[in-house]
Each structure stands twice: as structure tokens, then as C-alpha cells.
Design a protein around this motif. Sequence first.
Motif, short mmCIF file in Angstrom:
data_model
loop_
_atom_site.label_atom_id
_atom_site.label_comp_id
_atom_site.label_asym_id
_atom_site.label_seq_id
_atom_site.Cartn_x
_atom_site.Cartn_y
_atom_site.Cartn_z
N ASP A 1 2.71 1.16 -10.42
CA ASP A 1 2.95 2.58 -10.62
C ASP A 1 3.75 2.82 -11.89
O ASP A 1 3.44 3.70 -12.70
N SER A 2 4.78 2.01 -12.10
CA SER A 2 5.61 2.13 -13.29
C SER A 2 4.83 1.85 -14.56
O SER A 2 5.03 2.49 -15.60
N TYR B 1 -0.97 -5.11 -2.32
CA TYR B 1 -0.93 -3.89 -3.13
C TYR B 1 0.34 -3.09 -2.83
O TYR B 1 0.99 -2.58 -3.74
N ALA B 2 0.67 -3.00 -1.55
CA ALA B 2 1.88 -2.26 -1.17
C ALA B 2 3.12 -2.91 -1.78
O ALA B 2 4.04 -2.21 -2.23
N ALA C 1 -3.37 -10.01 -7.69
CA ALA C 1 -2.94 -10.79 -6.53
C ALA C 1 -2.11 -11.97 -7.00
O ALA C 1 -2.31 -12.47 -8.12
N PRO C 2 -1.15 -12.42 -6.20
CA PRO C 2 -0.50 -13.71 -6.48
C PRO C 2 -1.54 -14.81 -6.48
O PRO C 2 -2.49 -14.78 -5.68
N LEU C 3 -1.38 -15.77 -7.34
CA LEU C 3 -2.42 -16.78 -7.53
C LEU C 3 -2.65 -17.63 -6.29
O LEU C 3 -3.78 -17.99 -5.98
N ILE D 1 -6.55 3.63 -7.96
CA ILE D 1 -7.35 3.76 -6.75
C ILE D 1 -7.59 2.36 -6.20
O ILE D 1 -8.31 1.56 -6.82
N ARG D 2 -6.99 2.03 -5.06
CA ARG D 2 -7.14 0.68 -4.51
C ARG D 2 -8.46 0.54 -3.78
O ARG D 2 -8.89 1.41 -3.02
#
Length: 367
Positions: A51-52, A43-44, A90-92, A70-71
Motif C-alpha cells: 500500500d505504501s 497478502y494481508a 510471496a516469500p520465496l 487488486i488481489r
Amino acid sequence: MNKLLIAVIISVSVFYFTACETTNKPAQGLEDEIYVVADSTEYAELFPALDSAFQKIIYTPQPEKLFTLIRISPNQLERYRHKKNILIVAPLNSGSLTSQFIHTYVDSAAIQKIEAEKDFIVKKENLWARRQLVMILTAPTAQDLEFKILNNKDNLLYAFQKVSDDRLEQSLYNAKYEQKPLEGKLLKEYGWLIYVQADFKLALDVPQDNFVWLRRSPGSDMERWVFIHWIDNASPAYLTEDSVRAIRNRMTEKFYRTTNDSSYVIIASDYYMSSEVNFHGKYAIFTQGLWELNIKGMGGPFINYTFFDEKTNRLYMLDGSVYAPKYYKRNLIQQMDVLLQSFMTAPEINKDKKQELVKAAEDYKKE
């Protein structure tokens, strides 16, 4: 929102989750919250792109986010799965808990397309609750996923705006609180219809200027205004940003005046945005910005749709404004947007609806 921004058509393929646990309970939560299921480190890494895409700022005039992210962790999903807006990211092939969850919930055909980088969105409405949107965003690597989010951010934002508008429409358009006699009067006299909630009042009806002003809670600290203006025997040439600005300023200078007639409403120079949109199949100019008095001192947000109707040879201007200095106004201006989208010309209304509304107006007049 409608969509408080540019309305674009989502062109990505839509797949369905393999595991569905539908319920008749309506989705819960605030319209402007998106719950993001993601591992903290992923997420980070992806947050700047998310956000964009989703936390775009509008000014009302204070800055407000269209959506707030909201994570939550995958282990918390059971507690939050009935929320209105859910995003799973998430990356697969990262091996994280969220990545494993995606492999569990997405069918093999969709996985193959994602691995081939043909798609990265898996979208499902009404998965765990009615009127809910759940969306999975994934790609082979984090870098691929970040790139795809940024390149498709308008589409992604519009998907959540559209389902939010649909939910709001279903809650706002309630026949129990509809002013059918007033709607019938406007339809019979002017050839158009807009949904009028019970707490809106007809503030001005000026036939010689083709101007109708509907007003809610006048004199309070949470006012909402709607005006409809039309130009007969018009031309599509009026559909320019400069023309829209000039027509709106002309109307508000004439009709949106203070009680002592010393000042009037104009379009503020800051945060003005104009774009081309589709309004019920018609090319339209969508304007979003701030209004203010010509002597300053008060103001708020407004939205405006202006379009040319070929069947009636009319140019229509639909405008919604909010004055609520003590409150956040993001949701209020969205309500104005959804209300404006209820507008229809007489040829677009079915015969039974026309008869019902005209009869309501005539019966009311007899009382």
C-alpha cells in the motif's frame, strides 16, 4: 506520472522468466490498476508495505490513488494474465501456492541471487501481452520481503509509472490526429516543438512575452490547458523552487484570467510538491500541485517542468493544468504529463521532421 512523482532510475538487476507465452494482443485493463497475485494470508501481511509503495495518494484536489491494488489468487492468473500491470508477491520459501509458482517461473540463477539477498525483483515486459509489465517480488522470508519493498518503494512505483507512460504515449501520439501545421508554425517561429492533438486550440500566442497557451475543450466541464513560456538569455540560477513558483504565478496572473478579468489563477498553498528530475537529459525542477483562483471558487491539479537549455541559453517552463470538477483527474493529469514530455527544442529534432512540419505550416498558410 512521468513520474507524476520523483523519477528515479531502477538499479536492480533484471531477470527473465523461464516460461514465456508471448502474444501479439495488447494488454488490457485500466492504467491505474495493478493485479496482485498472492495468497490471502501473505497478502494481508505484506499489504501495508504494498500500500505504501503503490497506492500513494495524490490530491486533485480530492484524494486519488496513483494505483489501485487488486488481489487475485494464483488459480485466477489464467483469467487475468492479459492485464497491463501484474505483480506476483510471496516469500520465496513459504510453501504457499504463490511461492511455488515463483519457483516454477524464475530460473535457478535468479533464485540463487534472491536467496543470497542480492536481489528481490524479477521483471518482465510483454510476457503474456504487448505493453505489459509483470513483476515478481520475493525474498527468503516475509520480513525480508516487507523490508525490501519499503526500502525500494520509489523504484517499484516508478517502474509501473514508466511503462504506463510509455503505453499512453503510444496511444496519444497519433499522426492521424496531429496538428502538424500548428506544430510547424511554433517550430519555425519559436524554435521548439510540442505534440498538438487535434482537439487543442491555440488560445494565446504572445511573442513579446514568450508565451503560448494551448487549450482543449474551453467552456466545458473537462478542460485541459498547456502553456509554454521561455526566457531568453537566461541563467541556470533561475532553477529554484521559489523562482519556479514566482514565474508561474506571474504568467497565470497575466494570462489565466476569468472572462470578466476580475480574477486569475495562482498556485494553491496545499499539496504543493517540488523535486529535481531528468527531463530528456536536462536537469529540471518538477512541480506538482493545485491551482486555484485568487478569489477561490474553482481549481484543479497542475504539473510543471522548468529547465535550462544550454544550447539556446533559454529557460523553458512547460505547464499542464486540468479543470474537471465532476471527474476523477488522476488519468487526465497523467495525460498532461505525457504531453509535456513530447517537448523538444529545434536542435533535438531530426532534419526530416523539421522539414515536414515547416512545409505543413507553409502549405496551410497558403490555403
